[in-house]
Structure formats: C-alpha cells, structure tokens
Design an enzyme around this catalytic site. Sequence first.
Site, PDB file in Angstrom:
ATOM      1  N   LYS A   6       0.837  -1.197   0.000  1.00 19.21           N
ATOM      2  CA  LYS A   6       0.000   0.000   0.000  1.00 19.21           C
ATOM      3  C   LYS A   6       0.871   1.246   0.000  1.00 19.21           C
ATOM      4  O   LYS A   6       1.719   1.427   0.882  1.00 19.21           O
ATOM      5  CB  LYS A   6      -0.846   0.013   1.285  1.00 19.21           C
ATOM      6  CG  LYS A   6      -2.321  -0.004   1.055  1.00 19.21           C
ATOM      7  CD  LYS A   6      -2.981   0.082   2.408  1.00 19.21           C
ATOM      8  CE  LYS A   6      -4.455   0.060   2.300  1.00 19.21           C
ATOM      9  NZ  LYS A   6      -5.059   0.190   3.621  1.00 19.21           N
TER      10      LYS A   6
HETATM   11  C1  E4P Z   1      -8.267   0.929   3.435  1.00 17.62           C
HETATM   12  O1  E4P Z   1      -7.541   0.066   2.973  1.00 17.62           O
HETATM   13  C2  E4P Z   1      -8.083   1.522   4.767  1.00 17.62           C
HETATM   14  O2  E4P Z   1      -7.449   0.604   5.607  1.00 17.62           O
HETATM   15  C3  E4P Z   1      -9.360   1.870   5.459  1.00 17.62           C
HETATM   16  O3  E4P Z   1     -10.494   1.544   4.685  1.00 17.62           O
HETATM   17  C4  E4P Z   1      -9.379   3.221   6.065  1.00 17.62           C
HETATM   18  O4  E4P Z   1     -10.635   3.483   6.583  1.00 17.62           O
HETATM   19  P1  E4P Z   1     -10.936   4.527   7.766  1.00 17.62           P
HETATM   20  O5  E4P Z   1     -11.351   5.804   7.146  1.00 17.62           O
HETATM   21  O6  E4P Z   1     -12.042   3.885   8.522  1.00 17.62           O
HETATM   22  O7  E4P Z   1      -9.668   4.636   8.573  1.00 17.62           O
END
Ligand code: E4P
Length: 251
Positions: free
Chosen positions: A94
Amino acid sequence: MKIFIDTADIQEIREACSWGIVDGGTTNPSLIKKAVEKYKSEGLDMERYIEEICVSIPGPLSLEVISLSAESMIKEAKFLYKRFNPISKNVVIKIPINTNDGNGNIGNYEGLKAIKILSQEKIPVNVTLIMTPEQALLAAKAGAAYVSPFMGRVDDYLDVADREDVLCGIELVRSIKKIFANYDFDTAIIAASIRNNQHVRESAEAGAEIATIPFSVLNTMVQHPKTEEGISRFANDVVSEYKQLFVGSEG
Ligand code: E4P
C-alpha cells in the site's frame, strides 16, 4: 464483488475467514496500532504477527509503508514484499497517492514515483488515500494494481467542506469506475473507508471489484430484526414429531 476484511486484528481475521466470505485483507498503520494495543500484553512479536495475518487471509493482503519519500517507500515496500510474500504469495504493497502532509516537508509526487517503480518491478501496489477520481486516474496511469477510494472519509470531508464540486463516497467510486471502463485500465477498485451497510450495497451496485470492510460492518451486514424474529418463531414452532427426526443426527 470481492470482500476484503479491513483489519489487522488476527481474531477478527480468523473469525471472518471462517464464514467463507473473505477474499483478501487490508491493513494500515492505524489498524496495526489497534492490534498492537490489543495484543501487546500477550508479548506480540510484530514479524510473527504479520506472518500469521499473511497465512490467515485467503487472498491479496495489503501491507502499508510508513515513509514519505519515494526512495524510502520503495525500500520499505521491497522489504515488506521480500520478507512476507514468500510465506503466502499474497502480499500487496500500500502506497499513499500523495505523502505531502501539508507541512512543507515533502512534495506532492513521491507516491506516484514509488507506484511507478514498484509496479515496473512487478510488485503489486494498492494506492491508498484516494479522495478524488483525478488521483485514481493518476494512480492507474502510474501502474497501480488497485486503488482505494475512501468513501467514509470523503463523506466526512463533504460534511465539513459543504461544496458542490466535492463528490461524496459513492459518487467517487462511480466516477472512478466510469473512467477506468472508458480506458480499459486493469486497475481494480477497492471501495475503502466503509462505515455502513449502505456503503457496501452502493459499492456493489456501482461495480467496485472489491470492498474492504471492517469487522463491525460485516457483523451488521448479516443481521436484521425480522431475521431474528423469524428464527425465534421457527424455534418455537418445532413440534415433537419433527424434532424426533433429528434424534441421533449428531452421532
Ligand atoms: C483501506 O484500505 C483503509 O485501511 C481503510 O479503509 C481506512 O478506513 P478509515 O477511514 O475507517 O480509517
């Protein structure tokens, strides 16, 4: 639509995987922090812990870098990929679309540079923190295997910004879907930052290839008061003649 589980909590991962609905997983530094806080007292070893997650997830698993410069992100990505991918052959890296945090320490293009190099080296990249279709387009052009539009967070932003030119979460997903279809991009959409059932339903309707869903939302997806009412009515209506049929079935 594939379902990924959006957590680094090994208990949640194992439980959701036992339901047969999990196709992959996503983590990020905040989710890792939550898991560390939960399991620290049990003497958590970070490398072993990530290995456990790798082998528990039956599909692509995103692990995120922590640096802000392209050079350091590339080094971290290669470390994560070399260290963990051989274990389960499912690691995706990522990379944030833009690591400029607004403090003037870093430019706007480090994410794109890292995406390009890693993708060229055949390391699959999930581009995170996507808040606009334009960011998604650039990520796809740079070679991303996945983009993660953050539905919940853009909805939050919309509430604060109150601007007509800002797309809400589902409009963001729909727009990216349309752009990618127009130009036959291979990049898959992971609807992310999902807060509720509606986000999941709308992502599926919009044709997102994947939704990454927190355990709490998966839990609400399977529930309905009428299902509960129905199950207790069926239980109350079991007559002895029917019950007799099952005697001995457990052995
Ligand atoms: C995506 O891969 C992220 O880990 C995640 O969806 C972030 O979401 P949040 O806004 O709840 O932190």
